[in-house]
Design a protein around this motif. Structure first.
Motif, mmCIF file in Angstrom:
data_model
loop_
_atom_site.group_PDB
_atom_site.id
_atom_site.type_symbol
_atom_site.label_atom_id
_atom_site.label_comp_id
_atom_site.label_asym_id
_atom_site.label_seq_id
_atom_site.Cartn_x
_atom_site.Cartn_y
_atom_site.Cartn_z
ATOM 1 N N LEU A 103 -5.148 2.907 -6.970
ATOM 2 C CA LEU A 103 -6.304 3.716 -7.371
ATOM 3 C C LEU A 103 -6.134 5.197 -6.995
ATOM 4 O O LEU A 103 -6.388 6.075 -7.827
ATOM 5 N N PRO A 104 -5.686 5.534 -5.761
ATOM 6 C CA PRO A 104 -5.460 6.965 -5.470
ATOM 7 C C PRO A 104 -4.403 7.592 -6.358
ATOM 8 O O PRO A 104 -4.542 8.744 -6.778
ATOM 9 N N ALA A 105 -3.329 6.820 -6.649
ATOM 10 C CA ALA A 105 -2.287 7.368 -7.525
ATOM 11 C C ALA A 105 -2.827 7.620 -8.928
ATOM 12 O O ALA A 105 -2.538 8.650 -9.550
ATOM 13 N N GLY A 106 -3.630 6.667 -9.431
ATOM 14 C CA GLY A 106 -4.221 6.867 -10.750
ATOM 15 C C GLY A 106 -5.154 8.059 -10.798
ATOM 16 O O GLY A 106 -5.178 8.802 -11.781
ATOM 17 N N TYR A 107 -5.914 8.243 -9.726
ATOM 18 C CA TYR A 107 -6.810 9.402 -9.669
ATOM 19 C C TYR A 107 -6.011 10.708 -9.661
ATOM 20 O O TYR A 107 -6.368 11.679 -10.335
ATOM 21 N N ALA A 108 -4.913 10.721 -8.895
ATOM 22 C CA ALA A 108 -4.080 11.932 -8.852
ATOM 23 C C ALA A 108 -3.441 12.201 -10.208
ATOM 24 O O ALA A 108 -3.374 13.351 -10.653
ATOM 25 N N TRP A 114 -4.973 -12.834 -3.082
ATOM 26 C CA TRP A 114 -5.883 -11.958 -3.809
ATOM 27 C C TRP A 114 -6.413 -10.849 -2.905
ATOM 28 O O TRP A 114 -6.563 -9.699 -3.335
ATOM 29 N N ALA A 115 -6.685 -11.178 -1.656
ATOM 30 C CA ALA A 115 -7.197 -10.161 -0.731
ATOM 31 C C ALA A 115 -6.165 -9.077 -0.475
ATOM 32 O O ALA A 115 -6.473 -7.875 -0.488
ATOM 33 N N MET A 116 -4.909 -9.489 -0.240
ATOM 34 C CA MET A 116 -3.855 -8.503 -0.002
ATOM 35 C C MET A 116 -3.625 -7.643 -1.244
ATOM 36 O O MET A 116 -3.391 -6.440 -1.142
ATOM 37 N N SER A 117 -3.694 -8.267 -2.421
ATOM 38 C CA SER A 117 -3.521 -7.484 -3.654
ATOM 39 C C SER A 117 -4.637 -6.471 -3.821
ATOM 40 O O SER A 117 -4.403 -5.331 -4.249
ATOM 41 N N ALA A 118 -5.863 -6.879 -3.482
ATOM 42 C CA ALA A 118 -6.986 -5.952 -3.595
ATOM 43 C C ALA A 118 -6.834 -4.785 -2.632
ATOM 44 O O ALA A 118 -7.124 -3.630 -2.976
ATOM 45 N N VAL A 119 -6.348 -5.071 -1.425
ATOM 46 C CA VAL A 119 -6.123 -3.996 -0.449
ATOM 47 C C VAL A 119 -5.056 -3.036 -0.956
ATOM 48 O O VAL A 119 -5.200 -1.803 -0.883
ATOM 49 N N ALA A 120 -3.951 -3.596 -1.474
ATOM 50 C CA ALA A 120 -2.889 -2.733 -2.010
ATOM 51 C C ALA A 120 -3.397 -1.897 -3.181
ATOM 52 O O ALA A 120 -3.049 -0.714 -3.322
ATOM 53 N N LEU A 121 -4.223 -2.514 -4.035
ATOM 54 C CA LEU A 121 -4.782 -1.776 -5.172
ATOM 55 C C LEU A 121 -5.651 -0.622 -4.693
ATOM 56 O O LEU A 121 -5.564 0.499 -5.224
ATOM 57 N N ALA A 122 -6.464 -0.881 -3.669
ATOM 58 C CA ALA A 122 -7.369 0.160 -3.184
ATOM 59 C C ALA A 122 -6.627 1.274 -2.462
ATOM 60 O O ALA A 122 -7.012 2.440 -2.533
ATOM 61 N N LEU A 123 -5.526 0.919 -1.774
ATOM 62 C CA LEU A 123 -4.827 1.920 -0.964
ATOM 63 C C LEU A 123 -3.818 2.735 -1.750
ATOM 64 O O LEU A 123 -3.577 3.906 -1.423
ATOM 65 N N PHE A 124 -3.215 2.145 -2.774
ATOM 66 C CA PHE A 124 -2.089 2.815 -3.436
ATOM 67 C C PHE A 124 -2.343 3.083 -4.921
ATOM 68 O O PHE A 124 -2.176 4.211 -5.388
#
Length: 291
Positions: A107-112, A95-105
């Motif tokens: 969420l920024p892609a969705g914002y863009a 879960w921690a690794m998934s959260a890190v991946a979500l925050a790094l990749f």
């Protein structure tokens, strides 16, 4: 992880090296697209490896703590009852690794992507008013306009050197080929004479024109004349030149090497500049049976 490099890894290394050696004049971001799937696979494998190692580390810690508690004697039953709960908590690293991946990749892609909604709507409106090239740079819209002009401005049987021959043919109806990407000043003229190419588009699509076309025109101005020249607001001129047949007196003439451009003769056509309505039309001229 895989034990060693396979075909994919060999391809990745060789293709990346090819991109680094690609001529700058006609390089583009799209050449890196074949590497993106492999990069995603490698990133996923790295996440899986990290989660696996974290899970093993947590498992060893839980077992060590259980044995220590059992060695204490009285607390052993409570520790044994707690072990299943510890085991249920082992997926936490995942879960921690998934959260890190979500925050790094993600969420920024969705914002863009959300930020591109407005420009996409504006682009749709520009296409409706300016035509299929409305969202492109002025250099590409000028190329489109020159192809529309050539449809009626060039005689039947004309063959044209251009940067994008398929686009030029689609909107002009005249066969087109790409000019040679070589620094040899005579290659373009030799190919034109051998293939029967009669015209040349000198535009600003990318850096290949200044690199491979302009030096030939500067060295052999007697072989070209200006047929048409167009300029759109905010853009540089784009020219359509006729390639004249070689003259006997030019056979022994040395190319210009003084760095100055010789004045080009004019052989202007009589067709009007494409109207705004013609440029905004979504019709493909080569499919028009009324011509």
């Amino acid at each position: 992880m895989r034990p060693g490099p396979g075909i994919a890894e060999i391809f990745f290394a060789l293709y990346a090296g090819l991109i680094l050696l690609w001529p700058q004049a006609w390089a583009a971001d799209r050449f890196a697209l074949p590497l993106f799937p492999l990069m995603l696979v490698y990133a996923g494998e790295t996440v899986v490896l990290g989660v696996g190692r974290a899970a093993k580390t947590s498992g060893r810690t839980a077992k060590t703590g259980g044995r220590a508690t059992q060695a204490g004697g009285r607390a052993a039953p409570r520790a044994e009852r707690a072990v299943p709960g510890v085991r249920r908590l082992l997926p936490r690293p995942a879960w921690a690794m998934s959260a890190v991946a979500l925050a790094l990749f993600v969420l920024p892609a969705g914002y863009a992507w959300s930020g591109n909604v407005g420009p996409a709507n504006q682009c749709r409106a520009r296409v409706m008013t300016l035509g299929p090239m409305g969202c492109y740079a002025s250099s590409i819209r000028e190329f489109h306009a020159m192809a529309l002009w050539a449809r009626d401005g060039l005689p039947d049987g004309s063959v044209v050197f251009s940067r994008k021959p398929r686009i030029f043919y689609a909107f002009s109806g005249h066969p087109s080929v790409t000019y040679p990407f070589t620094g040899d000043g005579n290659s373009l003229l030799v190919q034109a004479d051998s293939l029967g190419v009669s015209h040349l588009v000198v535009g600003n699509w990318d850096a290949t024109g200044p690199a491979y076309v302009n030096p030939v025109i500067a060295a052999h101005p007697e072989r070209f004349c200006v047929v048409a020249q167009l300029t759109l607001p905010g853009g540089a001129p784009i020219s359509l030149l006729a390639i004249t047949p070689p003259r006997p007196e030019d056979a022994n003439a040395a190319p210009r090497t003084d760095g100055t451009d010789g004045a080009l003769a004019t052989c202007l056509g009589d067709s009007p500049v494409p109207s705004a309505a013609a440029m905004a039309s979504m019709r493909i001229p080569i499919l028009d049976r009324s011509r």
